[in-house]
Design an enzyme around this catalytic site. Sequence first.
Site, PDB file in Angstrom:
ATOM      1  N   GLU A 151      83.872  -1.731  44.295  1.00 26.53           N
ATOM      2  CA  GLU A 151      83.217  -2.973  43.874  1.00 26.53           C
ATOM      3  C   GLU A 151      81.696  -2.815  43.763  1.00 26.53           C
ATOM      4  O   GLU A 151      81.063  -3.365  42.855  1.00 26.53           O
ATOM      5  CB  GLU A 151      83.563  -4.089  44.879  1.00 26.53           C
ATOM      6  CG  GLU A 151      83.080  -5.460  44.492  1.00 26.53           C
ATOM      7  CD  GLU A 151      83.708  -5.952  43.213  1.00 26.53           C
ATOM      8  OE1 GLU A 151      84.890  -6.283  43.216  1.00 26.53           O
ATOM      9  OE2 GLU A 151      82.990  -6.006  42.187  1.00 26.53           O
TER      10      GLU A 151
ATOM     11  N   GLY B 249      58.795  -1.753  42.490  1.00 25.66           N
ATOM     12  CA  GLY B 249      59.933  -1.001  43.040  1.00 25.66           C
ATOM     13  C   GLY B 249      61.210  -1.200  42.236  1.00 25.66           C
ATOM     14  O   GLY B 249      62.288  -0.790  42.663  1.00 25.66           O
TER      15      GLY B 249
ATOM     16  N   GLU C 282      62.181   3.534  38.798  1.00 26.11           N
ATOM     17  CA  GLU C 282      61.947   4.826  39.453  1.00 26.11           C
ATOM     18  C   GLU C 282      60.734   5.485  38.803  1.00 26.11           C
ATOM     19  O   GLU C 282      60.386   5.162  37.655  1.00 26.11           O
ATOM     20  CB  GLU C 282      63.142   5.757  39.198  1.00 26.11           C
ATOM     21  CG  GLU C 282      64.481   5.226  39.663  1.00 26.11           C
ATOM     22  CD  GLU C 282      64.662   5.371  41.158  1.00 26.11           C
ATOM     23  OE1 GLU C 282      64.072   6.289  41.748  1.00 26.11           O
ATOM     24  OE2 GLU C 282      65.371   4.530  41.739  1.00 26.11           O
TER      25      GLU C 282
ATOM     26  N   LYS D 245      78.102   2.087  34.063  1.00 23.99           N
ATOM     27  CA  LYS D 245      78.775   0.869  34.538  1.00 23.99           C
ATOM     28  C   LYS D 245      79.742   0.330  33.478  1.00 23.99           C
ATOM     29  O   LYS D 245      80.825  -0.153  33.812  1.00 23.99           O
ATOM     30  CB  LYS D 245      77.741  -0.189  34.909  1.00 23.99           C
ATOM     31  CG  LYS D 245      76.899   0.233  36.124  1.00 23.99           C
ATOM     32  CD  LYS D 245      75.682  -0.664  36.261  1.00 23.99           C
ATOM     33  CE  LYS D 245      74.807  -0.299  37.435  1.00 23.99           C
ATOM     34  NZ  LYS D 245      73.530  -1.007  37.395  1.00 23.99           N
TER      35      LYS D 245
END
Length: 432
Positions: free
Chosen positions: A129, A187, A190, A205
């Site tokens: 999940e 943040g 990256e 995904k």
Amino acid sequence: MSEPIAIGLMGFGVVGTGLLSAIEQKAAALQQRIGRRVVVRKVLVRDPLKPRQLPDGITLTTDADDILSDSAIPIVVEVMGGEHPAREYINRALHEGKHVVTANKEVMAKHGPELLSHAHEHGVLLRYEGSVGGGIPIISPLQDDLAVNNILAVNAIINGTTNYMLTRMSSEGLDYETVLSEARRLGYAEPDPSADVDGVDAAFKLAILASLAFRTTVRDTDVYREGIRRLTPADFRYASELGYAIKLLATARANEGKVQARVHPAFLPLNNPLAKVDGVYNAVELEGDLVDWAMFHGPGAGPIPTSSAILADVIAIACAIAAGGLACTAPAIDAQLPIEPMDDLRTKYYIRLSVFDRPGVMAQVAKELGDGGVSLASVIQKEVGEDGRVAEIVITTHVAQEAAVQDALRRIAALDSVDQVSNLVRVEERIA
Ligand SMILES: NC(=O)c1ccc[n+]([C@@H]2O[C@H](COP(=O)([O-])OP(=O)(O)OC[C@H]3O[C@@H](n4cnc5c(N)ncnc54)[C@H](OP(=O)(O)O)[C@@H]3O)[C@@H](O)[C@H]2O)c1
């Protein structure tokens, strides 16, 4: 009192540390739900010298074997990330008869169907999940709540970094580099942002969602992928003028026995629910033959929301262990549907061109599109250069075939009167 159910935690970074504190915080609720305590027994890391805070009773190790060959550990939670050695460790855990929970999108996108089939062979569960959409429940609804539906389409915004950047470009008129530095400072991005801005993360995904939705193997490499680097403030101005939002859309559709899966920027009508998903939020919209459509919206990442998803998987497994066995196995991903080539896509298009301001240029552009069977829905022409030599033309088309549009654009780019084809963005009217 019954023995606690022991977890071997592989990875103790952002998600691993968040998960451990969520397990401590929710200890009573977990025990009440499962009927037994759930405890983390061992934690695998790479660097034994990093300062960490581990409660008493938890063993830190750098040797995966300490977890994989420990018969007192029935559940492995893998939150290391990366393809290797995560894939090998998951595989080994399944072979050892351990249930596995992972939040690793890369492993599931590249090897999910094989790993799920190994889990099935060994009579254990592999749950994932947390691998898509952080805290948003989406794998479980596809496996369980919507199980009886034929899923026809999955439309999603599943990368928080790019959604934050596109939201800022749209609302503030900022350019790509400015919003990228802002996202890094906060943040959200990256130091090397390519996995996000080039659509790699969203393609992982989408491959996971499409495989489960259509019960067929869709790998990340089957997903057509374009990132957001080419978008400029001008594209956002025209989108708004035309009544659209620009989103990094991840969309998959099962159509006439084939699967189409793609990640790219898209114009979405402003009244489309996905157009209203802003900032770092994610959303997944599903179309099913019985449910019609359903949308899942929430925080797409972060250690605490992801722990919520991981713990739901732990509960499902621990309840099965406490009840003495598995009630039901996961649905098989066993169809072998072919992937539809991108050239066959039929949709509408937004095209932005920079042209030299000469008589007849628009007629030449329209002829090239017309020769490819691409008909125009609207044209906006603006002078851009101070000297009036270069003008910008923005075209939207009616539904056309991708291959025909790309061919016409190659011919248009070669015209003397055309400076450059500045951008092409697909316009998705039919989604949701
Ligand atoms: N961060 C999120 O918000 C989020 C959300 C959803 C899903 N996920 C997924 O969750 C997973 C973990 O993400 P994260 O952000 O927690 O990563 P992270 O902060 O980089 O942590 C990774 C952890 O795994 C350990 N590790 C890495 N490679 C290892 C190896 N070869 N052997 C042993 N230990 C190893 C690291 O050890 P050291 O501590 O010694 O370096 C570290 O403790 C990824 O698959 C990611 O895609 C993350």
